[in-house]
Design a protein around this motif. Structure first.
Motif: not given
Length: 255
Positions: A179, A182-183
């Motif tokens: 996560f 990905t951000s």
């Protein structure tokens, strides 16, 4: 934020591609404008990666027209795409794990002075580039193999930007990332859009698409199966087009 150009920077009309007896792409239309992110969607085997290879010159189109800035062009090899201002980051990243960050960024584009590698200048430019993109890499001299998956992805993206491309093709840039990583990658894409770069993003992650893309183009079995304004189309509409529950979805364009 850069205003999206009303006319496409890159446009494909009726593009077809065959490998032997297999027709992989049939009559593909696609547009990418400066300062926008276009998501290219479809199930496995829909033709997404092949279309990226056509645009990047790895697998030239058999028929159809490719326009750049309103004029027809021929992209027969990767050099042709790079000369126009098209850069590509493939899913495998194509990084050399034993080389450091600077070595990977300038691989094949080494800066020389008096016949010798100018390591100082390459390191300076690497630091400036990563700083502009707000990319944090622990050590420019660290072997790429020692970096996290997210850091390797950002190095690959940074390398593609050395030539100041106007269109960037990204093939599943967040597929193997967590996560937080990905951000970071999505933030980079958002930053590039703000700088006026047109981005064609292949992704299976509808969350990423809804959060980032301006428009979406769906391929199914090598054909167009829908164009959507991501801000107004529902996720269900887009998924129905991807799975084939809805065939021949009418063209949708951003206002």
């Amino acid at each position: 934020m850069v205003r999206v150009s009303p006319s496409p920077l890159l446009a494909l009309h009726g593009v077809c591609k065959r490998f032997g007896v297999v027709q992989v792409l049939s009559d593909i239309d696609l547009e990418v404008r400066a300062g926008e992110v276009v998501a290219l969607l479809g199930d496995n085997g829909a033709g997404k990666s092949t279309l990226v290879k056509v645009i990047s010159g790895v697998a030239p189109a058999d028929t159809g027209v490719i326009e750049w800035d309103g004029r027809a062009v021929h992209i027969r090899r990767p050099h042709d795409a790079r000369a126009l201002g098209i850069a590509t980051v493939y899913q495998d990243l194509a990084l050399c794990g034993n080389l450091d960050v600077v070595g990977n960024l300038f691989l094949g584009r080494e800066i020389r002075r008096f016949g010798f590698l100018d390591e100082v200048e390459m390191e300076r430019r690497s630091r400036d580039l990563l700083k502009r993109l707000a990319i944090g890499v622990p050590d420019l001299r660290a072997p790429v193999v020692s970096l996290s998956s997210g850091q390797r992805q950002t190095v690959a993206i940074a390398r593609s930007l050395l030539g100041d491309p106007r269109v960037l093709l990204l093939d599943e840039p967040t597929a193997s990332l967590g996560f937080e990583q990905t951000s970071e990658v999505l933030d980079i894409v958002d930053h590039l859009r703000d700088r006026g770069v047109g981005v064609l993003l292949i992704s299976h992650n509808m969350g990423d698409v809804k959060a980032l893309a301006d428009r979406a183009a769906v391929l199914r079995l090598g054909r167009n199966n829908g164009f959507f304004n991501v801000g107004t189309a529902s996720q269900e509409e887009i998924i129905s087009s991807i799975t084939g529950a809805t065939e021949n979805v009418p063209r949708r364009t951003a206002p």
